[in-house]
Each structure stands twice: as structure tokens, then as C-alpha cells.
Design a protein around this motif. Structure first.
Motif, PDB file in Angstrom:
ATOM      1  N   SER A 244       0.860  -1.188   0.000  1.00 53.42           N
ATOM      2  CA  SER A 244       0.000   0.000   0.000  1.00 53.42           C
ATOM      3  C   SER A 244       0.890   1.229   0.000  1.00 53.42           C
ATOM      4  CB  SER A 244      -0.889   0.007   1.241  1.00 53.42           C
ATOM      5  OG  SER A 244      -1.500  -1.251   1.415  1.00 53.42           O
ATOM      6  N   LYS A 245       0.563   2.200  -0.829  1.00 54.94           N
ATOM      7  CA  LYS A 245       1.511   3.286  -1.070  1.00 54.94           C
ATOM      8  C   LYS A 245       1.024   4.626  -0.530  1.00 54.94           C
ATOM      9  CE  LYS A 245       4.040   0.461  -3.526  1.00 54.94           C
ATOM     10  NZ  LYS A 245       5.086  -0.281  -2.842  1.00 54.94           N
ATOM     11  N   TYR A 246       1.989   5.491  -0.286  1.00 59.34           N
ATOM     12  CA  TYR A 246       1.706   6.885   0.042  1.00 59.34           C
ATOM     13  C   TYR A 246       1.788   7.712  -1.232  1.00 59.34           C
ATOM     14  CZ  TYR A 246       2.647  11.680   1.434  1.00 59.34           C
ATOM     15  OH  TYR A 246       2.601  13.044   1.536  1.00 59.34           O
ATOM     16  N   GLY A 247       0.729   8.480  -1.512  1.00 56.24           N
ATOM     17  CA  GLY A 247       0.780   9.335  -2.699  1.00 56.24           C
ATOM     18  C   GLY A 247       0.464  10.781  -2.409  1.00 56.24           C
ATOM     19  N   CYS A 248      -0.425  11.039  -1.438  1.00 54.34           N
ATOM     20  CA  CYS A 248      -0.846  12.425  -1.226  1.00 54.34           C
ATOM     21  C   CYS A 248      -1.100  12.753   0.234  1.00 54.34           C
ATOM     22  CB  CYS A 248      -2.092  12.740  -2.051  1.00 54.34           C
ATOM     23  SG  CYS A 248      -3.590  11.938  -1.411  1.00 54.34           S
ATOM     24  N   GLY A 249      -1.500  11.779   1.026  1.00 52.59           N
ATOM     25  CA  GLY A 249      -1.740  12.028   2.443  1.00 52.59           C
ATOM     26  C   GLY A 249      -3.006  12.803   2.742  1.00 52.59           C
ATOM     27  N   LEU A 250      -3.802  13.084   1.722  1.00 54.18           N
ATOM     28  CA  LEU A 250      -5.021  13.870   1.926  1.00 54.18           C
ATOM     29  C   LEU A 250      -6.273  13.163   1.408  1.00 54.18           C
ATOM     30  CD1 LEU A 250      -4.088  17.591   1.046  1.00 54.18           C
ATOM     31  CD2 LEU A 250      -4.252  16.505   3.294  1.00 54.18           C
ATOM     32  N   GLY A 251      -6.160  11.900   1.110  1.00 56.26           N
ATOM     33  CA  GLY A 251      -7.338  11.197   0.601  1.00 56.26           C
ATOM     34  C   GLY A 251      -7.686  11.547  -0.833  1.00 56.26           C
ATOM     35  N   LEU A 252      -6.706  12.047  -1.612  1.00 56.03           N
ATOM     36  CA  LEU A 252      -7.003  12.547  -2.958  1.00 56.03           C
ATOM     37  C   LEU A 252      -6.584  11.606  -4.086  1.00 56.03           C
ATOM     38  CD1 LEU A 252      -5.700  16.179  -2.343  1.00 56.03           C
ATOM     39  CD2 LEU A 252      -8.103  15.496  -2.510  1.00 56.03           C
ATOM     40  N   CYS A 253      -5.720  10.648  -3.815  1.00 54.41           N
ATOM     41  CA  CYS A 253      -5.128   9.893  -4.927  1.00 54.41           C
ATOM     42  C   CYS A 253      -5.419   8.402  -4.917  1.00 54.41           C
ATOM     43  CB  CYS A 253      -3.616  10.116  -4.989  1.00 54.41           C
ATOM     44  SG  CYS A 253      -2.690   9.176  -3.758  1.00 54.41           S
ATOM     45  N   GLY A 254      -5.755   7.854  -3.762  1.00 55.45           N
ATOM     46  CA  GLY A 254      -6.121   6.445  -3.710  1.00 55.45           C
ATOM     47  C   GLY A 254      -4.962   5.464  -3.649  1.00 55.45           C
ATOM     48  N   ALA A 255      -3.722   5.941  -3.645  1.00 54.53           N
ATOM     49  CA  ALA A 255      -2.575   5.019  -3.632  1.00 54.53           C
ATOM     50  C   ALA A 255      -2.562   4.163  -2.370  1.00 54.53           C
ATOM     51  CB  ALA A 255      -1.268   5.788  -3.754  1.00 54.53           C
ATOM     52  N   CYS A 256      -3.155   4.675  -1.305  1.00 53.36           N
ATOM     53  CA  CYS A 256      -3.122   4.009   0.005  1.00 53.36           C
ATOM     54  C   CYS A 256      -4.344   3.140   0.248  1.00 53.36           C
ATOM     55  CB  CYS A 256      -3.069   5.077   1.088  1.00 53.36           C
ATOM     56  SG  CYS A 256      -4.564   6.109   1.040  1.00 53.36           S
ATOM     57  N   SER A 257      -5.164   2.923  -0.785  1.00 47.53           N
ATOM     58  CA  SER A 257      -6.446   2.235  -0.575  1.00 47.53           C
ATOM     59  C   SER A 257      -6.267   0.840   0.025  1.00 47.53           C
ATOM     60  CB  SER A 257      -7.189   2.103  -1.907  1.00 47.53           C
ATOM     61  OG  SER A 257      -7.386   3.375  -2.476  1.00 47.53           O
TER      62      SER A 257
ATOM     63  N   VAL B 130     -11.032   2.096   1.243  1.00 47.53           N
ATOM     64  CA  VAL B 130     -10.865   3.231   2.159  1.00 47.53           C
ATOM     65  C   VAL B 130      -9.499   3.871   1.953  1.00 47.53           C
ATOM     66  CG1 VAL B 130     -10.661   3.840   4.603  1.00 47.53           C
ATOM     67  CG2 VAL B 130     -12.415   2.222   3.879  1.00 47.53           C
ATOM     68  N   ARG B 131      -9.477   5.219   2.034  1.00 45.59           N
ATOM     69  CA  ARG B 131      -8.209   5.951   1.939  1.00 45.59           C
ATOM     70  C   ARG B 131      -7.544   5.934   3.315  1.00 45.59           C
ATOM     71  NH1 ARG B 131      -9.782   4.697  -2.184  1.00 45.59           N
ATOM     72  NH2 ARG B 131     -10.822   6.006  -3.714  1.00 45.59           N
ATOM     73  N   THR B 132      -6.520   5.130   3.469  1.00 43.48           N
ATOM     74  CA  THR B 132      -5.979   4.893   4.808  1.00 43.48           C
ATOM     75  C   THR B 132      -4.953   5.917   5.243  1.00 43.48           C
ATOM     76  OG1 THR B 132      -4.256   3.443   3.951  1.00 43.48           O
ATOM     77  CG2 THR B 132      -6.362   2.420   4.555  1.00 43.48           C
ATOM     78  N   CYS B 133      -4.604   6.855   4.340  1.00 46.09           N
ATOM     79  CA  CYS B 133      -3.653   7.897   4.744  1.00 46.09           C
ATOM     80  C   CYS B 133      -4.326   8.918   5.651  1.00 46.09           C
ATOM     81  CB  CYS B 133      -3.072   8.596   3.518  1.00 46.09           C
ATOM     82  SG  CYS B 133      -4.311   9.475   2.540  1.00 46.09           S
ATOM     83  N   ILE B 134      -5.662   8.904   5.682  1.00 45.87           N
ATOM     84  CA  ILE B 134      -6.375   9.857   6.545  1.00 45.87           C
ATOM     85  C   ILE B 134      -7.280   9.121   7.536  1.00 45.87           C
ATOM     86  CG2 ILE B 134      -6.330  11.889   5.026  1.00 45.87           C
ATOM     87  CD1 ILE B 134      -9.074  10.984   3.959  1.00 45.87           C
TER      88      ILE B 134
HETATM   89  S1  FES Z   1      -2.127   8.599  -0.136  1.00 46.80           S
HETATM   90 FE1  FES Z   1      -3.392   9.611  -1.555  1.00 46.80          FE
HETATM   91  S2  FES Z   1      -5.381   9.026  -0.931  1.00 46.80           S
HETATM   92 FE2  FES Z   1      -4.102   8.267   0.612  1.00 46.80          FE
END
Ligand code: FES
Ligand code: FES
Lengths: 733, 161
Positions: B34-47, B55-59
């Protein structure tokens, strides 16, 4: 090195203002004498790329970074073809920094310029063919067989119907003399080249197993978050780190050349603590720059400054006086960030006089140089561990994140993984430079373009690139190869160049016009700039192809016919235009409610033509479909070529419709995907890619799909609305 | 201590309760898919899948998954036992850099469970929270459609798992 090139190089260095600054010219880079391989005394190692072990493992050391463009598969296919083994049987390893992996043209280790297949096509096949020949020699000796009775099949030597794995002969082969001229297969004999070998990294990239820089774990690894000056280039003046230091998990707060780093046992702790730092900054001059003033200053420069003559053909701009009518138009492209999905990051450890760096980078050799500089040790004590890149697009052609991570590791005495946030990434890029460009063309009686004059105002990227490289590469070298390559491209017209070729590439070359003049006015507000997917072509494709469309309209000619009338019969671009027009049924015209626009551009040796089908909904531009044709020479993997072109089109559409980096008081305003919009699935078009069949040697593929697309869309918008949109990103009035 | 299940295994963590689930899974449990892409729930890399939802797990603070079921890409399928979507991804040559693909696959897997026969617009709607900077969208869509029809075939022939 020939004399004229030295001349070029001196001119180039003078241009950058670095002569006389203690730069030593002519010292060659120290050869790297360490073996690039993990030790294996029994293996066959005919060169730096291949290792065949007695256990029958075929290892291929991939000399270029895999960042999505497919070299992991494409270059392995070249080896597989001549070694006669299926590509899936080859173990692929990312090569670390080593002189043996230098780019044959750039003469430093770099992945960029859409060149990997082009420059490795012949040498890697030759390397594999030589290895196969040697294995056959060894087999003949070991089996006491007649050499001509032996053949190979998918990784085996075959003799009298019996199969022996290559590994059986590795040790014997290692003791024999390698010849370097084994014959290569004819095109008709290719088994893997030209077929669609499935991506060799696809499986690992669907299971989460692929290892990117950010996935690295090393013993006792700490995480670091770096707070940089809000204006790039500033440095900390004073720091109050009391609250940060008291945060749970924080072990160190250290000041480095460009900011203050919090080091903690976990990322989240480091990030929370970093928010508590109070820092006063020494701001750089860039602080006085804001976007509106930058644009105004560039407009004034366009108006009042003649700039430098870069290129003249025929009687240049003077020929405009003889034209029946003169058409002019001015175009704008903004600064852009790359926004790869994986933000910049780097893991560094300094221990016992050695420095290890784990990173995904397009420039491992530069990374090693910068790591050595910041660790204060010799380059031979630095090891770069290359990983998959979560997108490159030119951003990872710079290695600032390596400098930062190594500096933090040194100051803190801890092994650290430096993690950039998305905001860090957007606000600290090396941006695609803004450009303002004015065209003037003279049309003759037949509606032919008789003269073509273009002036570009904007920053050059080379001074920023060289400044970045200085600590890592000088005084040993600003690699001659890069300079020579730059001065030779494209079409050799830059031989007498007195400007940065990246700044003007693509503005003028494509069409046959008797009189041409290119001028350049350097105007640099100071925001750092560098390679961005397709570099100068990223804006020149839009400018030139929008303007040609305007000229076609003024002449009352069909845009495709008009372009073809200005291209010779053997032009690469002509073939792409004809195929795109055919496949996209250009002549048939568009269906009701949708509108077609055409554009074509040559870059990195490839000709690309596109038809964008656009509709306008609530004054918004919607791109429904892009039909594209590319002529890129021999194709190693057609499906990967198509994937690259699809990717470049979508990347280019983001720039066409949304991309805009703006400054207020020197600070980049955008930070994350809410204010730096990128294309999502719902807005992305259907894309059809067609490849012109060709026998010329392969050229670039990763970038050439991008340059025409903004113009194709803008030209479709004109067809739909009558509005000429001359500024990027495209916005309807 | 916060307890939840991770890819079917009961786990517990002493990570600070406000730590986003993404970083707990990556930094404490060392699952790096699971990846970090934006940290704001905007990109879905952390789904990740949390009780079956993407779920966007960075937030999402780890405290929010107490006693819930979390599935990451590592739980969706493996090289040896791939999920039908993972096979379709390979067949369509979807991944380029690959960084976004774990998140894409998680979102696609939830879509197909909730809607075995999605239209093109429904795929757009379900997948538009996941950014791909390499522009693999056309192939993702093709792979989802293929996987969907294969799953339907399996269902029709009565041997769906
Ligand atoms: S890292 Fe981009 S939505 Fe979570
Ligand atoms: S494959 Fe690179 S971001 Fe999606």
C-alpha cells in the motif's frame, strides 16, 4: 574527443557562466574498477550486463531505470533474443552506479531523453550473441563435440537431440576467450523482438511485491521529514526546535544546507514534530517574483528585446517583407511540476567510512557523486542501490533528494529514510520552465509558408541542471557526452548553437520552409527548472502545431493537406500523419456535436500525429478520443510502445487542460492534487495508437506521444467554437 | 493497544492512536504494497479494504479500525494465487511504473463485488478516486471489464468461489 566538440563545450560552459570558476576541463572521470557483479568466481561474466552461473541462473543487470517506460522488459528482450532464451527465464536486476553502465552517448549513467532502447539496441544484442557463441565454444570443448553440430534452444545447448542447460558450461566458458563479433540475427529470425513479450514486472507490480525507494527497510532505520524554505533556495537562519525535540519518537533535529530535518523512529512522529518547528529563513531573490509580474516581464521582453539569433535558414525573418500576407500569434505555457505518484524519497546510511544509498533515480552516477560530497567521503566508498521508480518524467533526473538524505544521515548519525510529502514534491520540483513564444509567418500566393520566424522568451534549464550537478560531478566532468549530444541535436542544426538547445527544440525544425529564423530571449525569474517529460517539446509542440493550424485556416487549406505540403516525401512525420489521418478517418470529418483537431510533431527521432476528438459541455473542454500514429523505427515491443504513447497522451492532456504552477512572493502556490489537478479516469479519453511499420533503427518512445496533444485539442476547440486558445492550460472564454 | 485483523490475521499495535492506518501497516507491520501518494485522501494510492469498502488509509487513524477487518493488496492475491483482477492486470499490461496499482486493484475489487457487471460510467465513478500519473486508465478499464466477464462466466457455470 574531436576538436570542434571541445570548442562547442567551451562555448557551452561560457554560456553557463562557469568558465573561470575553477572548472577543470578535460579530466576524465575516474574509471570504476570494482566489479559491478556480486562475487561469483565460477560464473560466466562476459561483460557488465550478463552473468550466467553454474546453477544455471541467467542474471541481467539492467543499465537503465525502470520508471514505467518498460526497459525492464524491453532491454531484457534484446538479451533474450540473441542469447536464445525466453525473457521470463532471465533474472533482471537493477544495476547500481558503475562506470560500465554509462549511457553510450551521454557518457554518464542516466535514463532519459527516450534513448534507452535506441542506444542499447545494438550493444546489448551483441553482448548476448557473444555470450551465446562462447557457451557454444565451451560446450564443444566439454562435450568433445563438433562446434557445428551444436545449437541452442531456449536456454539450452542442444547436441544430438539432447539438451544441456547453459549453466553446465558457464565455468568452462569463463575460461575461454570471448570474441566480440558474433553474428546477430536477421530481423526475420526474431522470436521475441517485435512480439508482445508480456511485461516482466507486471506480476510484481500487481501483488505489492515490487520494491520502490519508499519501500526500503534497513536495520535501525529512522524516518526523516525535512522542512525547507517556503521559497526554494533559501536557508535556515535560526531555528527553535524545542517543541519538536520533545515530541514522542523524535531522536534528532538537524540543520542541513536547505532546511531543518526531524528524525524519528516513525514517519508519523517525524511529520507531527516537523509541524512544531519554528524557523526563520534567509530568503533568496526569488522571493520578489510572482506569476503576474513574471508574465508581464516576459511580455515586455518579447516586445522590446531582439534576443539572440539561434538559427537562420535562407534569408531568415527578412523574408517576411516579401510575403503576400503575414500571420502572427503569441503562445504561452506555464511552469509545471512532474507530480510522479511516488513522491521523492531516499534512504541513506553512513557507517564505517562507507555510504549506502537506496533510491529510485534516473541518475545513479550523479546520485553517487552527490552522496560522496555530502558524506564527505570518496565516491568509491558510496554504493547506490537502485529501486523501481514510482514515476520519473524527468524529475528523478535530478538527485536533490539524495543530497538531502545523505546530509541528514551525516548530521544525525542515523540511518534515515527521507520521506517527502506530496506538498514537498509539488513545491520543490525542478519545474518545466514557463515560455512565451511569438511566431510570424509569411504566406505566399499558393498558401505556402514562405518564411517562418519565431522568438521564445523564458528560462533555460541547462544552468539549473549544471548547478545541481556541480557538487556531484565536478571537477571531474560535466560529461563531454552530454554536451556533445546536446550540441548535435536535433538534425545537427545546433552545431553552431549559442543557446540552450532544450529551450528552442521543436519550435522550427519540422516543416520545409525556405526562410527560417529562431531567436531567444533568456528571462529567468530564478525558479529552478529542468527536464520535464519531452522537455522543450512539451511546449514547442503546442506552439508550433497551434500556429500551423492557424496558417492552414488562413490559407483556406485542410490542416492535414497543409502540413503534408510542407513535408518531404521521406519525412518520418509524413508517414505518421498519413497513418493517423487514415486510421482516424480524418477526411470523413467528425460526427455531429464532436469536433476534430489535428497536430503532429517530431521529437526524440519519432514522428507522431494525433487527432483529438473534443466536445464542449457547459463551456468545458471534454476530450473523447485521441487517435495517434507513431513512427519510431523498429519496435521491440509493440504493446509497450502503445502503452508509452497512451501514457504520454494522458500526461500531456493533464498539462493541456489543468497544469499550472504559479508563484506568489516566490512561493509555489500549489501543493497537492486538489490544487494541482491531474487527469483521472472519468476525464481520460479513449486512445487508439497505431504504429508505422518501419525498418530503421529504434528511436524514442517514452516522450514523443506528448508534444502534439495540447495542440490537437486546441485545434479541435477552434473547430468547435472559433476560439483560438493560445495559453496553456486551455480555458474557454 | 489497538487490535484488528490484517489480511485475516489478528494483529495488535501500540502505534499512537492517531497514526494513519497506512503508516501503521507500512512501518509497523512492514507490508509495503500500500503506497503513500498524497496524504489527503485525494489519490487512492493508500487504498485498503476495511470491512469490504475501499478506504483511503492515509487519513484514517488506526484507532478507527479497532476490531475491524483490514485487507491490503498482499491479502487480495499473490503470485501463486492471484485474484482474477491481478491476472487481468497482467494480461492487459496495465502497470507502468506500478506505484498506483495496489490502490487501483483494491478499488476495482470492491467495485466488482458490489457490481458484477459495471458499465463504463460506473467504472469511471468507482475508479476516479485513484490517480495514475502514468495514465494507465484505458487499460485498467479494459482489465476490469475482462475480469468482470470472467467472474460472470464462473458464476454462470456455477463454480464461483
Ligand atoms: S495517499 Fe493519496 S489518498 Fe491516501
Ligand atoms: S502505473 Fe505509474 S502511477 Fe499508475
Amino acid at each position: 574527443m574531436t576538436k570542434p566538440k571541445k570548442q562547442t563545450r567551451r562555448t557551452f560552459l561560457k554560456l553557463l557562466g562557469v568558465t573561470g570558476a575553477g572548472l577543470v576541463i578535460g579530466i576524465t572521470v575516474t574509471r570504476d574498477r570494482r566489479s559491478p557483479f556480486p562475487a561469483n568466481d565460477l560464473a560466466l561474466e562476459p561483460d557488465a550486463f550478463l552473468q550466467i552461473t553454474p546453477e544455471n541462473v541467467v542474471n541481467f543487470f539492467l543499465p537503465h531505470a525502470e520508471m514505467g517506460q518498460g526497459v525492464y522488459t524491453g532491454l531484457t528482450t534484446l538479451i533474450a533474443e540473441e542469447l536464445d532464451i525466453s525473457p521470463e527465464k532471465i533474472q533482471v536486476h537493477h544495476a547500481n552506479a558503475h562506470a560500465a553502465y554509462r549511457h553510450p552517448e551521454f557518457r554518464m549513467q542516466i535514463t532519459g531523453g527516450s534513448t534507452s532502447i535506441k542506444v542499447r539496441y545494438q550493444p546489448l544484442r551483441q553482448a548476448a550473441a557473444n555470450a551465446r557463441a562462447l557457451l557454444l565454444d565451451a560446450a564443444a570443448e566439454q562435450l568433445a563435440a563438433t562446434r557445428s553440430d551444436l545449437t541452442t534452444a531456449n536456454g539450452d545447448v542442444v547436441w544430438n537431440g539432447k539438451h544441456f542447460p547453459y549453466g553446465d558450461f558457464a565455468t568452462t566458458a569463463a575460461s575461454l576467450k570471448l570474441s566480440d563479433d558474433a553474428s546477430l540475427k536477421e530481423t526475420a529470425e526474431f522470436r521475441y523482438i517485435g512480439g508482445d513479450v508480456p511485461r516482466l514486472d507486471a506480476r510484481a507490480k500487481t501483488t505489492g511485491d515490487a520494491m520502490f525507494g519508499l519501500d526500503v527497510e534497513i536495520p535501525n532505520m529512522h524516518r526523516a521529514v525535512l522542512v525547507r524554505c517556503p521559497v526554494i533556495g533559501g536557508a535556515p537562519k535560526s531555528v527553535n526546535a524545542n517543541a519538536a525535540r520533545e515530541t514522542d519518537g523524535v531522536t534528532d533535529v538537524v540543520t542541513i544546507f536547505n532546511g531543518v530535518a526531524v528524525v524519528a523512529t516513525s514517519y508519523w512522529q517525524a511529520k507531527k514534530a516537523a509541524d512544531k518547528l519554528e524557523i526563520e529563513w534567509d530568503y533568496p531573490a526569488l522571493q520578489r517574483q510572482s506569476s503576474a509580474e513574471i508574465r508581464a516581464a516576459m511580455e515586455a521582453a518579447l516586445e522590446h528585446d531582439d534576443g539572440k539569433e539561434i538559427y537562420v535558414e535562407g534569408s531568415g525573418a527578412a523574408a517576411l517583407d516579401d510575403a503576400n500576407s503575414v500571420v502572427e500569434a503569441t503562445y504561452w505555457a506555464p511552469y509545471l511540476a512532474h507530480a510522479p505518484m511516488e513522491p521523492m524519497n531516499c534512504t541513506a546510511r553512513i557507517e564505517d567510512g562507507n555510504c549506502d544509498v537506496w533510491v529510485g533515480t534516473q541518475v545513479p552516477e550523479l546520485a553517487r557523486g552527490l552522496a560522496a560530497f555530502h558524506a564527505g567521503i570518496g565516491k568509491r566508498h558510496v554504493t547506490i542501490h537502485q529501486k523501481f521508480l514510482g514515476g520519473g518524467f524527468g524529475r528523478r533526473g535530478m538527485a536533490d533528494y539524495v543530497s538531502e538524505a545523505v546530509a541528514i544521515a551525516k548530521e544525525s548519525g542515523k540511518p534515515v529514510q527521507l520521506v517527502w510529502s506530496r506538498e514537498d514534491d509539488t513545491k520543490n520540483s525542478y519545474y518545466r520552465p514557463a515560455s512565451l513564444t511569438k511566431y510570424r509567418a509569411g504566406l505566399g500566393s499558393e498558401g505556402r509558408i514562405e518564411s517562418w520566424s519565431v522568438k521564445r522568451v523564458g528560462p533555460n534549464i541547462l544552468p539549473h541542471i549544471v548547478e545541481h550537478m556541480v557538487d556531484g560531478m565536478l571537477p571531474a566532468a560535466t560529461p563531454d557526452g552530454i554536451v556533445s549530444w546536446l550540441s548535435d541535436r536535433p538534425h545537427g542544426v545546433f552545431k553552431s548553437l549559442v543557446g540552450d538547445p532544450f529551450s528552442v527544440e521543436g519550435l522550427f525544425e519540422d516543416y520545409d520552409i525556405a526562410n527560417k529564423e529562431v531567436r531567444h530571449v533568456t528571462h529567468d525569474p530564478g525558479l529552478r527548472a529542468s527536464y520535464w517529460r519531452s522537455v522543450g517539446h512539451s511546449y514547442s509542440g503546442f506552439f508550433k502545431e497551434s500556429f500551423v493550424d492557424e496558417l492552414a485556416a488562413k490559407s483556406g487549406k485542410d490542416p492535414v493537406e497543409f502540413r503534408l505540403a510542407h513535408l518531404s516525401d521521406d519525412s518520418v512525420l509524413r508517414r505518421a500523419i498519413e497513418l493517423a489521418a487514415d486510421k482516424g478517418a480524418w477526411a470523413t470529418g467528425s460526427a455531429p456535436g464532436v469536433f476534430n483537431g489535428f497536430a503532429a510533431h517530431t521529437s526524440f527521432g519519432a514522428g507522431v500525429a494525433q487527432i483529438a476528438e473534443v466536445s464542449i459541455e457547459n463551456r468545458k473542454i471534454r476530450v473523447n478520443k485521441v487517435t495517434c500514429a507513431i513512427d519510431c523505427g523498429v519496435v521491440v515491443n509493440p504493446d509497450i510502445v502503445k502503452a508509452n504513447v497512451e501514457s504520454a497522451i494522458i500526461y500531456g492532456l493533464t498539462a493541456a487542460l489543468y497544469g499550472d504552477i504559479t508563484l506568489v512572493d516566490g512561493q509555489v502556490e500549489q501543493g497537492n492534487f486538489h490544487d494541482y489537478t491531474v487527469m483521472r479516469m472519468a476525464d481520460s479519453p479513449q486512445i487508439d495508437v497505431h504504429i508505422v511499420s518501419s525498418t530503421r533503427d529504434p528511436v524514442g518512445v517514452g516522450e514523443p506521444g506528448l508534444p502534439p496533444v495540447a495542440a490537437a485539442v486546441a485545434n479541435a476547440v477552434f473547430a468547435a467554437t472559433g476560439q483560438r486558445l493560445r495559453d496553456l492550460p486551455l480555458k474557454l472564454a | 493497544m489497538i487490535s484488528f485483523t490484517l489480511n485475516g490475521d489478528p494483529v495488535e499495535t501500540d502505534a499512537p492512536a492517531d497514526t494513519p492506518l497506512l503508516w501503521v501497516v507500512r512501518d509497523y507491520f512492514k507490508l509495503k504494497g500500500s503506497k503513500y501518494g498524497c496524504g489527503l485522501g485525494l489519490c487512492g494510492a493508500c487504498s485498503m479494504r476495511v470491512d469490504g469498502q475501499s478506504v483511503r488509509t492515509c487519513i484514517l487513524p488506526v484507532s478507527a479500525v479497532a476490531d475491524r477487518a483490514v485487507m491490503t493488496i498482499e491479502g487480495l492475491g499473490s503470485k501463486a494465487q492471484p485474484h482474477v483482477l491481478q491476472d487481468a492486470w497482467v494480461a492487459h499490461g496495465v502497470p507502468q511504473c506500478g506505484y498506483c496499482q495496489s490502490g487501483q486493484l483494491i478499488s476495482a475489487s470492491v467495485l466488482l463485488e458490489q457490481n458484477p457487471n459495471p458499465t463504463s460510467d460506473e467504472i469511471d465513478a468507482a475508479m476516479s478516486g485513484n490517480i495514475c500519473r502514468c495514465g494507465t486508465y484505458p487499460r485498467i478499464k479494459g482489465a476490469i471489464q475482462d475480469a468482470a466477464s470472467q467472474l460472470r462466466r464462473e458464476t454462470d457455470s456455477g463454480n464461483a468461489s
